[in-house]
Design an enzyme around this catalytic site. Structure first.
Site, PDB file in Angstrom:
ATOM      1  N   LYS A   1       0.827  -1.205   0.000  1.00  0.00           N
ATOM      2  CA  LYS A   1       0.000   0.000   0.000  1.00  0.00           C
ATOM      3  C   LYS A   1       0.862   1.256   0.000  1.00  0.00           C
ATOM      4  CE  LYS A   1      -3.846   2.204   2.448  1.00  0.00           C
ATOM      5  NZ  LYS A   1      -4.857   2.039   3.510  1.00  0.00           N
TER       6      LYS A   1
ATOM      7  N   GLU B   1       9.877  -5.358   4.636  1.00  0.00           N
ATOM      8  CA  GLU B   1       9.951  -6.776   4.274  1.00  0.00           C
ATOM      9  C   GLU B   1       9.737  -6.972   2.774  1.00  0.00           C
ATOM     10  OE1 GLU B   1       7.493  -6.695   8.204  1.00  0.00           O
ATOM     11  OE2 GLU B   1       7.953  -5.345   6.540  1.00  0.00           O
TER      12      GLU B   1
ATOM     13  N   GLY C   1      -5.643  -2.454   4.217  1.00  0.00           N
ATOM     14  CA  GLY C   1      -4.943  -3.602   3.647  1.00  0.00           C
ATOM     15  C   GLY C   1      -5.692  -4.904   3.809  1.00  0.00           C
ATOM     16  N   ARG C   2      -6.296  -5.119   4.972  1.00  0.00           N
ATOM     17  CA  ARG C   2      -6.993  -6.383   5.235  1.00  0.00           C
ATOM     18  C   ARG C   2      -8.336  -6.472   4.524  1.00  0.00           C
ATOM     19  NH1 ARG C   2      -6.345  -3.043   9.298  1.00  0.00           N
ATOM     20  NH2 ARG C   2      -8.044  -2.306  10.630  1.00  0.00           N
TER      21      ARG C   2
ATOM     22  N   HIS D   1      -8.824 -34.045  15.245  1.00  0.00           N
ATOM     23  CA  HIS D   1      -7.755 -34.907  15.750  1.00  0.00           C
ATOM     24  C   HIS D   1      -6.649 -34.091  16.405  1.00  0.00           C
ATOM     25  CE1 HIS D   1      -9.416 -38.528  13.827  1.00  0.00           C
ATOM     26  NE2 HIS D   1      -9.825 -37.689  12.898  1.00  0.00           N
TER      27      HIS D   1
ATOM     28  N   LYS E   1       6.547  -1.988  13.598  1.00  0.00           N
ATOM     29  CA  LYS E   1       7.348  -1.631  12.430  1.00  0.00           C
ATOM     30  C   LYS E   1       8.400  -0.590  12.789  1.00  0.00           C
ATOM     31  CE  LYS E   1       3.815  -2.388   8.839  1.00  0.00           C
ATOM     32  NZ  LYS E   1       3.010  -1.705   7.801  1.00  0.00           N
TER      33      LYS E   1
END
Length: 554
Positions: free
Chosen positions: A205, A211, A266-267, A383, A511
């Site tokens: 964005k 990263e 962003g999400r 499980h 960040k």
């Protein structure tokens, strides 16, 4: 208004004791029509919310709470472009990305709907060109693989959707994802690819995410033998960003830069150009179907009365459990292999949105604002952690998600899968009483002493609440509706709990600290650091130096 001072809030607090002492079995026994009354059939799926610890008295007050929180007004403000993201001074317009915002809505002098449609037109042209072999690398070979470099919302949404829609893959271009700055992930992906036929999507964005840019720089170095930097960036890189000027400064040309806007969180960005990997994987028509499914849910959310509004009902149940009943976690349990990334996606969407402790008034919230979201594929979970769901003292409400039609042609598999999903929700609801355990053990011939010793371990209290979402078939359209259902649920939760759901200052904090600490891993200047962080950095530096010395000696 302080929501805790409303009549409905006080009524709900008073009702918690009664509902904690009410068993789901009894709610069904006293209301034969409960399953029908507490379910909604929408075009893409059935929402069954009957297995919840609520009765009409609870629902009346939950719905009144929504009205007192002005959910409808906040909803209308969001769709009309009012800057409800107050801490960042922006509107919240991700519904505009699927055509659900009126044409007259504008922001910063730009007509939102027209801008979205123009960018979708560009995406369509790019995808068609790629699928037709019209994009090639430096050596003239057509692109066969696309690697999306992004993190958070710039990768999790597109990757989840592509995994979910594998049955609908089109074209001969494979899509890969790299999100981790740990070089092991990028190395693992690149060693399987041909530099001559690989295209990188740099999705960020701000186009400043360390990263992502670190991975992009390493990708550029991997391509280096093919030609000069400028040519590599021109032929092998595409940018997706709300900061096109930064992409241009990096060296990616304007015609290879796709835009989205700062009013897209962003999400919630998979509907934008961030969804370019989805359009590549399933074709642009498939991507459009995803948007159309979400738009269908937008209309339902805008038009349905609160008592028949799926996102509102799911939000109210979440608030009831987390804020009033004191159940701090919520499980997402898909019974569909294609949806294996759905729990992780919803974990980010909800916890990054509503994991807040400050109200809109700038005060500390006096109540829990959002549950811990977790889960995995249902069959695998059975499980692994379902023992906890069934017999732990903690109560974890859950969402079961499945589909009527399978995404494969193997006989018998889907019936076993769905039988397990239905059995688990039934078992969580009913449990097994001591009387039933005693009768079962006695029927097996155990004497009274053996029965008395064994019975406590086999009792399941039940009355563990859940929703079931049963889709007709997992398609781009129904997946779009499902994702939008949860988006609007998250929005409603935030409105009721009087928090801002669309900022993420907790993410920004980490960040900033990481950027400040990175050079200290090399410099060793730890004068301003706390003792623990300083010790860890010193250990890292000493161990690194020792490894380097040993390697040199060898």
């Amino acid at each position: 208004m302080d929501i805790t001072q409303t009549q409905s809030w006080r009524e709900l607090e008073a009702l918690t004791g009664r509902m904690r002492n009410t068993h789901l079995r009894d709610l069904f026994a006293t209301d034969p029509a409960r399953a029908k009354r507490y379910s909604l059939e929408l075009p893409s799926f059935l929402l069954d919310y009957s297995k919840n610890l609520v009765d009409d008295g609870v629902f009346v007050n939950l719905l009144q709470l929504a009205r007192e929180a002005e959910v409808e007004r906040w909803r209308d403000r969001m769709f009309s472009g009012v800057p409800i993201n107050r801490t960042e001074g922006r509107p919240v317009l991700h519904p505009a990305l699927r055509g659900s915002v009126a044409g007259e809505v504008s922001w910063n002098g730009e007509a939102v709907a027209a801008a979205v449609e123009a960018e979708l037109h560009r995406l369509k042209g790019f995808v068609n060109l790629l699928h037709n072999g019209g994009l090639s690398g430096c050596t003239g070979k057509p692109v066969t693989d696309v690697v999306n470099l992004g993190v958070g919302g710039s990768h999790l949404g597109p990757q989840m959707v592509i995994e979910a829609l594998r049955e609908f893959r089109k074209g001969g271009v494979d899509v890969h994802f790299v999100s981790n700055v740990d070089g092991a992930q990028l190395t693992d992906v690149l060693q399987r690819l041909d530099p001559e036929t690989t295209l990188f999507l740099v999705s960020s964005k701000t186009f400043s995410t360390l990263e992502t840019l670190t991975n992009a720089q390493s990708a550029l170095e991997w391509l280096q033998p093919l030609g000069a930097r400028e040519e590599l960036l021109r032929r092998h890189f595409v940018a997706v960003t709300a900061s096109p000027e930064r992409a241009r400064a990096f060296g990616i040309e304007a015609d290879k830069t796709f835009r989205f806007w700062d009013w897209v969180g962003g999400r919630f960005s998979v509907w934008s150009a961030i969804g370019l990997p989805v359009a590549i994987a399933v074709g642009f028509d498939g991507f459009r179907a995803l948007l159309d499914g979400a738009a269908e849910m937008d209309r339902h959310f805008q038009q349905a009365p609160l008592e028949e509004n799926a996102p509102v009902l799911m939000a109210l149940l979440s608030v009831w459990y987390c804020t009033f009943m004191g159940y701090p976690a919520h499980a997402v349990l898909p019974y569909d292999q294609a949806l294996h990334m759905l729990p992780a996606y919803l974990q980010q969407a909800e916890m990054e949105s509503n994991g807040k402790s400050t109200t809109r008034a700038g005060e500390e919230a006096a109540y829990a604002t959002g549950p811990l979201i977790w889960g995995q594929l249902g069959i695998n979970g059975q499980h692994a952690f379902y023992q906890y769901l069934h017999q732990s003292p903690a109560i974890v409400p859950a969402d079961f998600v499945g589909s009527v039609a399978p995404g494969h042609e193997l006989e018998g598999h889907h019936e076993i899968l769905l039988a397990n999903m239905l059995a688990q929700s039934q078992a969580l609801m009913n449990g097994v009483s001591r009387e039933e355990v005693v009768a079962e053990l006695t029927s097996r011939g155990l004497d009274q002493a053996e029965v008395a010793a064994m019975a406590p371990f086999k009792v399941h209290r039940g009355s563990r609440p859940s929703n079931t979402i049963l889709m007709k078939k997992l398609t781009p359209h129904s997946l779009g509706a499902l994702i939008a259902l949860y988006e609007h649920k998250i929005f409603v939760q935030g409105v009721i709990l009087q928090i801002y759901s669309f900022d993420q200052w907790g993410v920004e904090l980490g960040k900033g600290l990481a950027a400040a600490l990175q050079p200290k891993l090399e410099s060793g200047d730890l004068r301003e650091e706390d003792a623990s962080t300083a010790r860890l950095i010193e250990y890292y530096r000493q161990a690194k130096a020792g490894a380097a010395k040993a390697e040199f000696a060898g």
